[in-house]
Design a protein around this motif. Structure first.
Motif, mmCIF file in Angstrom:
data_model
loop_
_atom_site.group_PDB
_atom_site.id
_atom_site.type_symbol
_atom_site.label_atom_id
_atom_site.label_comp_id
_atom_site.label_asym_id
_atom_site.label_seq_id
_atom_site.Cartn_x
_atom_site.Cartn_y
_atom_site.Cartn_z
ATOM 1 N N LEU A 127 0.823 -1.206 0.000
ATOM 2 C CA LEU A 127 0.000 0.000 0.000
ATOM 3 C C LEU A 127 0.863 1.266 0.000
ATOM 4 O O LEU A 127 0.518 2.257 -0.646
ATOM 5 N N VAL A 128 1.974 1.236 0.723
ATOM 6 C CA VAL A 128 2.880 2.387 0.707
ATOM 7 C C VAL A 128 3.425 2.607 -0.701
ATOM 8 O O VAL A 128 3.456 3.744 -1.206
ATOM 9 N N ALA A 129 3.858 1.533 -1.356
ATOM 10 C CA ALA A 129 4.405 1.659 -2.711
ATOM 11 C C ALA A 129 3.351 2.186 -3.681
ATOM 12 O O ALA A 129 3.641 3.039 -4.531
ATOM 13 N N LEU A 130 2.114 1.692 -3.565
ATOM 14 C CA LEU A 130 1.044 2.172 -4.440
ATOM 15 C C LEU A 130 0.739 3.646 -4.170
ATOM 16 O O LEU A 130 0.491 4.422 -5.102
ATOM 17 N N ALA A 131 0.753 4.032 -2.894
ATOM 18 C CA ALA A 131 0.488 5.430 -2.546
ATOM 19 C C ALA A 131 1.578 6.346 -3.085
ATOM 20 O O ALA A 131 1.291 7.433 -3.601
ATOM 21 N N VAL A 132 2.826 5.913 -2.982
ATOM 22 C CA VAL A 132 3.935 6.712 -3.505
ATOM 23 C C VAL A 132 3.826 6.829 -5.027
ATOM 24 O O VAL A 132 4.045 7.912 -5.599
ATOM 25 N N ALA A 133 3.478 5.712 -5.687
ATOM 26 C CA ALA A 133 3.310 5.755 -7.143
ATOM 27 C C ALA A 133 2.210 6.737 -7.530
ATOM 28 O O ALA A 133 2.356 7.503 -8.498
#
Length: 229
Positions: free
Chosen positions: A210-216
């Protein structure tokens, strides 16, 4: 040297890295979810062996167990973590007028809570059961809400510090606290006998995803347009 502003232009390299990281984490999360949902015997056996050993230690080491209960119930509890995230969102609005970034932070944490509870209901994995429990917990086991929430909150806050040029001392302190919190909360949940080890790993993987998706999303062209309005 000036720090980058909260409304600075997108960084394509960071966007691509976030997308790649999210892809890898999604595959790992899907694999673990499949193994847990199918009750794959080697995983179940390993979970049982580790949990029985740590539960025996928890029963014998009263002082450690008491300390872990305080840490998991007060410092690393999902509510405490979310309140910390809310405080960061308020700071972003109050000190930096970064409304879009604050909303992005709050929405990501809210989505994590929904995903976590949805997966708990869908997988419906029983928690460990002991004749002499040292703690108790509600809802289904997979994924660990404590581990997932800590990963999401610490990951988002660390990324914001890195994104906007935190000083070396602040960055190192925040990184140490984040690693301690994310690793520590996973240890406490297994030690206290309320989660299987794979529940914690699942929480870590899904939280990082979820962190990676949010950063993307933040670094994407759409995110840049939204911040510039």
């Amino acid at each position: 040297m000036a720090h980058p502003s909260l409304e600075s232009p997108p960084r394509p390299r960071e966007y691509r890295a976030a997308v790649l990281t999210a892809t890898v984490l999604a595959l790992c999360s899907a694999l673990l979810l499949t193994l847990v949902a199918s009750r794959w015997h080697p995983l179940v056996a390993l979970d049982g062996d580790v949990s029985r050993t740590t539960h025996r230690w928890a029963v014998e080491e009263h002082g450690v167990t008491h300390t872990f209960r305080i840490l998991t119930d007060w410092f690393w509890d999902p509510l405490t973590m979310r309140l910390g995230c809310a405080a960061a969102a308020v700071w972003l609005v109050w000190r930096r007028s970064a409304w879009w970034t604050a909303v992005w932070l709050a929405v990501t944490c809210a989505v994590a809570a929904v995903v976590q509870q949805t997966l708990k209901d869908a997988v419906d994995r029983p928690r460990p059961v002991w004749r002499d429990p040292v703690d108790s917990a509600h809802y289904a086991a997979f994924p660990s809400g404590h581990a997932m929430t800590a990963t999401v909150v610490c990951g988002l806050l660390l990324w914001l510090l890195h994104r906007f040029g935190a000083g070396r001392a602040l960055w190192r302190t925040a990184l140490a606290l984040a690693v301690l919190s994310v690793a520590g909360v996973g240890l406490t949940r297994v030690w206290l006998g309320v989660h299987w080890p794979s529940d914690v790993i699942g929480g870590w993987l899904l939280g990082a995803l979820l962190v990676a998706l949010a950063v993307a999303a933040y670094e994407s062209p759409w995110g840049t347009r939204a911040r510039s309005r």
